[in-house]
Design a protein around this motif. Sequence first.
Motif, PDB file in Angstrom:
ATOM      1  N   LYS A   1       0.552 -11.981  -5.253  1.00  0.00           N
ATOM      2  CA  LYS A   1      -0.549 -12.910  -4.988  1.00  0.00           C
ATOM      3  C   LYS A   1      -0.553 -14.115  -5.910  1.00  0.00           C
TER       4      LYS A   1
ATOM      5  N   TYR B   1       6.056  -2.554  -4.891  1.00  0.00           N
ATOM      6  CA  TYR B   1       5.039  -2.606  -3.836  1.00  0.00           C
ATOM      7  C   TYR B   1       4.915  -1.248  -3.140  1.00  0.00           C
TER       8      TYR B   1
ATOM      9  N   GLU C   1      -1.599  -4.551  -3.486  1.00  0.00           N
ATOM     10  CA  GLU C   1      -2.180  -5.784  -2.967  1.00  0.00           C
ATOM     11  C   GLU C   1      -2.732  -6.663  -4.089  1.00  0.00           C
ATOM     12  N   SER C   2      -2.472  -6.276  -5.331  1.00  0.00           N
ATOM     13  CA  SER C   2      -2.910  -7.073  -6.479  1.00  0.00           C
ATOM     14  C   SER C   2      -1.777  -7.125  -7.498  1.00  0.00           C
TER      15      SER C   2
END
Length: 510
Positions: free
Chosen positions: A245, A206, A217-218
Amino acid sequence: MFHELIILSLLCLVAARRAEQFNESLNVKLPIFTVQGAVSDNSSSVRVFRGIPYAEPPLGDLRFRPPVTKKPVSGIIDATKYKNICPIWNQGGPSVYSEYITGDQPYSYLEQGEDCLHVNIWTPINATYHSNLTVMIWIHGGGNTGGNAAQPFKEGTFIAQNQNVIVVSLDYRLNIFGYPGYVPAFGGSNLNPGQLDIRKAVEWTYTYIRFFGGNPESMVLFGQSAGGANVDYYSYAWSTDPLVKGFISESGVAGSFGNFDLPGNNWTYVVDHFNCTGNQDQQLKCLQEVPWKDLIDLSYSYNTTLNDGKKLSFGPQPDNQTIFSDYNDLRRRGQYAKGGYLTGNNANEGESLITPFSETSGPNQTLVYVQSDLLFNCASNSSATERSDNETPQWRYYYRGINLENVAHESWLTFVSGEIPLIWGTAETWGGNKLGGPNTPEEAAFSRYIQKAWATFAKDPINGLSSLGWPTYNINENTLIQLAYNGSTIPQFVNPVVADENCTLPGHSA
């Protein structure tokens, strides 16, 4: 002639500059160190970075303890080759994996060692800091006692190349090193440092994946067998801050495989075997100083018969931090990360687990059916049903590729991680196994389809699979996605009873 020499010199300068820029593209400068990668062995359009440390080596006082964040390093880290794999416990002798699916074994040149907390990254060659590519983070299987992230079948080149994503695989501590169980000196906490390794690797990814072209963020987690269960464990342990996610659990969910030795008897056995005396802290210090090879050798010399039939096993233990004791209850209450879920398993999973097996007739089929239902079909049913009841975006597949000759050509060999080389696109590039060889047209088409499905989910875990026409799971409707049945490259949507007719076990939906 003079002008020709000038033109030739200019061409050489341009070529040299392009070569310099190309070499620079294989180096990625992070805030903590620079890593040097390589062009993939299988495609000039993919870069690979192997063996990047994401935590400090868990040596000495750090053995058995939670991982420590990697400190900055000066200079360039060579990430052109895989590093050590984590020490592997006795796997019980020859198996389908060791005898047939050797692409599931580590590369022969690799050594084991405790300095093994690394990630490997495959990225399109032209990916930059601003590419914002989806990231698929792989957790390998192996029962949390063996396995590794340097296996030919899980070489990420083709997923990265074909789906324009970044693939990350990670190594984490196994067996007694990653799951020492109830260590008295820890007072019931941090029983599963292997699970904490996985979290540390996700945090590292991350933080730094943008430098490789990824979008933090994906990101999704995906894994198989114990790796699939670890993906699911993660969704509960970090339910409010998952950093990813979506989740793909292949052939394993939380609770599939049970837990080992909650009272800590096996830890005590090892302490006594190595004559570690004194109080609980002194015993811990003593075992931290035992050479790692001696601990692994104990797993080979241990005699179950001489110990009243008790196995010397180390695996995930409930500590209510990383592993919990009642996943059915947590699912019913919705106590898990709310990303999208893709869960499923293969027909006849037990083919790869039952030993001994005959090369002509395979393992005992009665035991195969029991194992397949108990550990896989019914566990997937329970997990998917309870999540769908909570209106979580949930899909469930059932892989039945028994007629795909390249990955299951023995008459009895109907599973054995058969979906993995098709998802990764490696079924025909790895020739060091008794299976393998050129894909049939059906295998090639199905491999393209299932790889696209996994990547489509990764890019949009909430709506992606719906765009492929896959229905979200409902136990009462034809929503089980049947894959590769009779060699078909087109999925069928069938009633879950196809897989779950024997699922009347306590705690499971039926």
